[in-house]
Design a protein around this motif. Structure first.
Motif, PDB file in Angstrom:
ATOM      1  N   ALA A 113      -5.336   5.524   2.748  1.00 63.67           N
ATOM      2  CA  ALA A 113      -6.559   5.215   1.852  1.00 63.67           C
ATOM      3  C   ALA A 113      -7.736   5.851   1.709  1.00 63.67           C
ATOM      4  N   VAL A 114      -8.111   6.407   3.030  1.00 66.68           N
ATOM      5  CA  VAL A 114      -9.557   7.214   3.057  1.00 66.68           C
ATOM      6  C   VAL A 114      -9.196   8.705   2.474  1.00 66.68           C
ATOM      7  N   SER A 115      -7.935   9.051   2.226  1.00 68.28           N
ATOM      8  CA  SER A 115      -7.738  10.102   1.475  1.00 68.28           C
ATOM      9  C   SER A 115      -8.251  10.397   0.338  1.00 68.28           C
ATOM     10  N   TRP A 175      -5.328  -6.157  -5.024  1.00 70.60           N
ATOM     11  CA  TRP A 175      -4.555  -4.694  -5.081  1.00 70.60           C
ATOM     12  C   TRP A 175      -3.380  -4.505  -6.122  1.00 70.60           C
ATOM     13  N   LEU A 176      -2.709  -5.619  -5.920  1.00 71.08           N
ATOM     14  CA  LEU A 176      -1.493  -5.450  -6.503  1.00 71.08           C
ATOM     15  C   LEU A 176      -1.673  -5.683  -7.940  1.00 71.08           C
ATOM     16  N   LEU A 177      -2.660  -6.639  -8.444  1.00 68.71           N
ATOM     17  CA  LEU A 177      -3.280  -6.738  -9.693  1.00 68.71           C
ATOM     18  C   LEU A 177      -3.761  -5.234 -10.286  1.00 68.71           C
ATOM     19  N   CYS A 178      -4.415  -4.749  -9.496  1.00 69.99           N
ATOM     20  CA  CYS A 178      -5.031  -3.369  -9.662  1.00 69.99           C
ATOM     21  C   CYS A 178      -4.068  -2.296  -9.961  1.00 69.99           C
ATOM     22  N   ILE A 179      -3.036  -2.281  -9.082  1.00 70.85           N
ATOM     23  CA  ILE A 179      -1.970  -1.052  -9.242  1.00 70.85           C
ATOM     24  C   ILE A 179      -1.003  -1.337 -10.410  1.00 70.85           C
ATOM     25  N   SER A 180      -0.799  -2.655 -10.634  1.00 72.09           N
ATOM     26  CA  SER A 180       0.002  -3.062 -11.694  1.00 72.09           C
ATOM     27  C   SER A 180      -0.525  -2.621 -13.039  1.00 72.09           C
ATOM     28  N   GLY A 202     -12.287   1.633  -2.772  1.00 74.92           N
ATOM     29  CA  GLY A 202     -12.644   0.389  -1.824  1.00 74.92           C
ATOM     30  C   GLY A 202     -11.534  -0.406  -1.856  1.00 74.92           C
ATOM     31  N   ILE A 203     -11.049  -0.815  -2.752  1.00 76.45           N
ATOM     32  CA  ILE A 203      -9.776  -2.049  -2.703  1.00 76.45           C
ATOM     33  C   ILE A 203      -8.837  -1.333  -2.111  1.00 76.45           C
ATOM     34  N   ALA A 204      -8.436  -0.068  -1.853  1.00 77.41           N
ATOM     35  CA  ALA A 204      -7.414   0.636  -1.409  1.00 77.41           C
ATOM     36  C   ALA A 204      -7.895   0.572   0.185  1.00 77.41           C
ATOM     37  N   ILE A 205      -8.877   0.608   0.612  1.00 77.24           N
ATOM     38  CA  ILE A 205      -9.363   0.660   1.893  1.00 77.24           C
ATOM     39  C   ILE A 205      -9.148  -0.568   2.513  1.00 77.24           C
ATOM     40  N   LEU A 206      -9.510  -1.536   1.749  1.00 78.15           N
ATOM     41  CA  LEU A 206      -9.481  -3.029   2.333  1.00 78.15           C
ATOM     42  C   LEU A 206      -8.038  -3.146   2.303  1.00 78.15           C
ATOM     43  N   ALA A 207      -7.155  -2.911   1.121  1.00 77.26           N
ATOM     44  CA  ALA A 207      -5.653  -3.158   1.249  1.00 77.26           C
ATOM     45  C   ALA A 207      -4.865  -2.499   2.404  1.00 77.26           C
ATOM     46  N   ALA A 208      -5.567  -1.372   2.785  1.00 72.80           N
ATOM     47  CA  ALA A 208      -4.945  -0.548   3.735  1.00 72.80           C
ATOM     48  C   ALA A 208      -4.859  -1.263   5.221  1.00 72.80           C
ATOM     49  N   VAL A 209      -6.232  -1.766   5.342  1.00 71.30           N
ATOM     50  CA  VAL A 209      -6.364  -2.710   6.474  1.00 71.30           C
ATOM     51  C   VAL A 209      -5.296  -3.934   6.690  1.00 71.30           C
ATOM     52  N   THR A 260       0.701  -1.328   0.091  1.00 75.44           N
ATOM     53  CA  THR A 260      -0.066  -0.101  -0.166  1.00 75.44           C
ATOM     54  C   THR A 260       0.775   1.192   0.012  1.00 75.44           C
ATOM     55  N   SER A 261       2.237   1.304  -0.010  1.00 75.11           N
ATOM     56  CA  SER A 261       3.167   2.128  -0.098  1.00 75.11           C
ATOM     57  C   SER A 261       2.753   3.455  -1.227  1.00 75.11           C
ATOM     58  N   PRO A 262       2.543   2.725  -2.547  1.00 75.01           N
ATOM     59  CA  PRO A 262       2.094   3.699  -3.505  1.00 75.01           C
ATOM     60  C   PRO A 262       0.942   4.726  -3.231  1.00 75.01           C
ATOM     61  N   LEU A 263       0.177   4.406  -2.113  1.00 76.29           N
ATOM     62  CA  LEU A 263      -0.912   5.346  -1.675  1.00 76.29           C
ATOM     63  C   LEU A 263      -0.208   6.639  -1.351  1.00 76.29           C
ATOM     64  N   TYR A 264       0.659   6.776  -0.676  1.00 77.75           N
ATOM     65  CA  TYR A 264       1.419   7.956   0.023  1.00 77.75           C
ATOM     66  C   TYR A 264       2.946   8.438  -0.294  1.00 77.75           C
ATOM     67  N   VAL A 265       3.800   7.758  -1.012  1.00 80.17           N
ATOM     68  CA  VAL A 265       4.951   8.245  -1.311  1.00 80.17           C
ATOM     69  C   VAL A 265       5.172   9.409  -2.219  1.00 80.17           C
TER      70      VAL A 265
END
Length: 781
Positions: free
Chosen positions: A180-182, A230-235, A349-356, A38-43
């Motif tokens: 994630a919620v940002s 999540w990994l499939l989504c971001i890639s 939605g996927i990002a929030i679940l992945a952050a958890v 989940t690091s791509p969310l905020y780097v």
């Protein structure tokens, strides 16, 4: 006694099948790699927070991408996957695993009740490596063993890394969920988004910590599909952005772009490294959670799934931002702005679940490392629940730590309400743990692996220089949130120091006040009082000598049990102790006194047996010692001499649990029916209005038992049938007169507070309260 050869032949190491490896690799995605994924969310958002600006030349965004690529390649992939993971402590990982490796090879352990016999344990001696630079290694070992200040410094270094892991356990869930919620900023006006984001993040965090008691084996299967999605989504989004916006972004992988970035941005670029550092947040979880999975499964999951997905995600974001310099909203640079608008809500939605899921990795690692510290006397005793029915891979849950982390995490989230400050705090915690790992790993290379000292220095210089650069960039933001892990670490470090110091002083008092064997012999076999039927289990921390609590009983009670066992349950600096090496059993005084010593040894990741199992194994180990004592004395095998106080103790034998001693050794049976009077059964029946319950020892065929051994076994069996009482001292530790003000404060207030609010000994908790006798004692230390 050839313990090593016997154990290796009887229990060969089982090799994991590919199916098991793949299953563990699948689970590790949900437990270990959620945070890193989940690091791509905020780097990028953290890197461009305020130190640098995104310009038309794209030198900044390409420079950040180059830094991210090489940092991910050098730290998680090269350092952890290919080097650090090899330094497992018989399958266990984490900062304290490195410390216990060093303790075994250099004898710098701070455990007060260590014995030479512990070094004969299979796992103690199993991790021998090549014989490279032996002379330098021996010289370094001798230096560490001679100087107490170096030993204390090594302990402080390990505890510092441990405390930072705990601090990371507070900060990582906050930054993962908050980032994630940002994404709600894109659909909610700026003046209202804080009123929605913070409560929403807090609700998610509470639910996350409430899930922990289900255990990693359940959570892993539940969370792994989320991380894979999540990994499939971001890639996929990354590949789309690369080819749709800027296929030339591959050029930014060149290290030359890092030079151009620093040349242009100068001080601002150096400060932004504190945000870039977050791309490796969660890497330490690969090592800390090693005990939950296997080395190969963690390596495969990262190398073939996590690493390529992250690189594509970061490249895709950079490709999008390289064509968008003036953003339409004030959201500035972030992950969601690079997501196509049509799929933005599903991705949210996927990002929030992945952050958890991302928060799970460090929480699991925190449980593991606190369990290690507690077992080795560096943290107050806590309740440890093994969540897997098979107790596989160290899957544990610690309620007190779980709720403490939750409260601290909520406090950070509500207190800062800002991703920038939370990221500054998390970055400092992460890089400090990595620096400690680098330092300890360099010592492991020389002392344990016996590699060249130049190789160890090269490792420390190469990776240490990279981490120091990031550390300096994080430390400069001390007043902007980075003070949080420092404060948390100081608090936990004080707790660990006070508990460890009080434990050492208490043990020293026990050693100094041991009862003389001459006093015991002067009492005679009856000990000067009436000996009644039954077994008295006297809990003591001593591994040799007679504890002072025993003289207290003898002089104040009119009667005592006919069989007395001095029980010491101790931890040794290995992850696991094999069942066949569990007990050290010996005799105190002449045979007619019926005084025995039993030392139950556990590794820092072992599961303590329940009361019935432990009680049976304990009595069977004493019976087995009685049976083999005469033969061992004649033949000179099966017994190892651990007499550290030869005036008090005799020789002690290594005896396994009943489950591994069922063939060729004594085992105990209970029944309510008649029994045959065969030679291999020595049994006793007790008349009762209810159906008679008999306890019997089943010994091997033709055991050649002489009359004295038979009588002693029968007496032990009669005592077991009469009942077993657990006796322990309820100590009150006080600083003695003349102590310094600091010592009085630490002992009288600090240690006393921790002792009253921590759990009792595990073996004491397992015995019924009706069979437990506590006697208060004051320790003047």
């Amino acid at each position: 006694m050839d313990i090593e050869g016997r154990k290796q032949n009887s229990h060969p190491i089982k090799k994991e099948s590919w199916r098991e490896v793949m299953t563990l690799a699948y689970q590790s995605l949900g437990v270990v790699y959620g945070d890193l994924s989940t690091s791509p969310l905020y780097v990028y958002k953290s890197a461009f927070a305020e130190d640098i600006q995104h310009s038309e030349s794209n030198e900044e965004i390409f420079g950040v991408l180059s830094f991210v690529f090489w940092t991910l390649t050098l730290i998680p992939l090269l350092k952890y996957v290919f080097i650090v993971l090899r330094a497992d402590d018989n399958g266990e990982g984490g900062t304290f695993a490195l410390y216990t490796l060093l303790c075994r090879h250099a004898r710098v352990s701070t455990l007060p009740n260590g014995q030479l016999a512990d070094e004969e344990l299979y796992e103690y001696r199993r991790d021998e490596f090549g014989s490279g630079s032996r002379d330098i290694g021996l010289s370094l070992k001798s230096t560490l063993e001679k100087h107490k200040i170096l030993q204390k410094g090594l302990l402080v270094l390990a505890l510092l890394g441990t405390c930072m892991v705990i601090g990371d356990g507070v900060l990582t869930p906050a930054i993962s969920v908050f980032s994630a919620v940002s994404g709600l900023e894109l659909s909610i006006s700026r003046e209202y988004h804080q009123y929605v984001e913070v409560p929403f993040a807090c609700i998610i965090l509470v639910l996350l910590f409430c899930l922990q008691h289900y255990g990693t084996h359940r959570v892993g299967f539940l969370f792994a599909p989320i991380v894979i999605t999540w990994l499939l989504c971001i890639s996929t989004i990354g590949i789309y952005n690369i080819f749709h916006w800027n296929p030339q972004v591959f050029q930014a992988l060149s290290p030359y772009y890092m030079y151009k970035f620093l040349k242009k941005t100068r001080t601002g670029g150096w400060k932004s490294l504190g945000g870039i550092l977050l791309c490796i947040i969660g890497s330490e979880a690969m090592y800390a959670d090693l005990g939950h999975f296997s080395q190969l499964s963690i390596k495969m999951a990262f190398t073939f799934v996590v690493y390529p997905s992250l690189i594509l995600a970061y490249m895709g974001q950079a490709a999008y931002l390289s064509k968008h310099h003036i953003l339409e909203t004030d959201y500035r640079i972030g992950f969601y702005v690079s997501v196509p608008e049509k799929i933005r809500w599903p991705v949210l939605g996927i990002a929030i679940l992945a952050a958890v899921v991302g928060s799970q990795a460090i929480i699991t690692g925190t449980f593991s490392i606190i369990k290690q510290c507690s077992a080795l006397g560096c943290f107050p005793r806590v309740k440890v629940i093994h969540t897997s029915p098979t107790n596989k891979h160290g899957q544990i849950y610690i309620p007190e730590i779980n709720w403490t982390l939750m409260l601290l995490c909520l406090a950070v989230t509500v207190g800062f309400r800002d991703l920038k400050h939370i990221s500054n705090a998390a970055g400092l915690a992460v890089i400090t743990v990595m620096l400690v790992t680098t330092c300890l790993m360099s010592l492991v290379m020389v002392l344990c692996w016996r590699k060249s000292v130049f190789l160890a220095l090269g490792f420390m210089f190469f990776f240490g220089s990279i981490e120091i650069i990031y550390f300096s960039a994080s430390l400069i933001k001390f007043r902007e949130g980075a003070w949080v892990p420092v404060v948390l670490s100081c608090i936990f470090l004080v707790i660990m120091f006070v508990w460890h110091y009080g434990t050492i002083k208490k043990y020293e008092f026990d050693v100094q006040n041991k009862v003389s064997i001459n006093w015991l012999l002067s009492l005679g076999p009856t000990l000067g009082i009436m000996r009644v039927r039954g077994i008295g289990l006297i809990h003591t921390e001593l591994v040799s000598g007679i504890p002072a609590i025993f003289s207290h009983f003898v002089t104040n009670l009119p009667a005592f049990h006919q069989v007395v066992v001095f029980l010491c349950v101790k931890s040794v600096p290995v992850p696991h102790v094999r069942p066949e090496e569990r007990f050290l059993v010996g005799r105190i005084g002449p045979k007619e006194y019926r005084l025995y010593r039993c030392i139950a040894r556990y590794g820092y990741r072992d599961v303590n047996m329940d009361d019935v199992e432990f009680e049976n194994d304990l009595i069977c180990s004493v019976a087995e010692f009685i049976r083999t004592e005469r033969a061992d004395a004649i033949e000179g095998n099966g017994v190892t001499d651990v007499r550290e106080d030869s005036d008090n103790d005799g020789r002690m034998a290594v005896v396994g649990t009943a489950s591994v001693n069922s063939e060729g050794s004594i085992r105990m049976c209970e029944d309510e029916n008649g029994f045959s009077s065969e030679l291999q059964e020595i049994a006793v029946a007790v008349a009762s209005p209810r159906p008679r319950k008999r306890v019997r020892f089943v010994v091997p065929e033709n055991p050649q038992i002489n009359t004295g051994v038979r009588d002693e076994l029968r007496e032990l069996m009669e005592a077991r049938e009469a009942g077993l009482a657990f006796i322990r001292g309820h100590c009150y530790v006080k600083a003695k007169r003349g102590s310094s003000l600091m010592k009085r404060f630490v002992i009288n207030f600090g240690y006393d507070f921790l002792r009253r609010n921590s759990r009792g000994p595990t073996n004491a908790l397992s015995f019924p309260q009706a069979s437990t006798l506590e006697v208060g004692m004051v320790y003047q230390v």
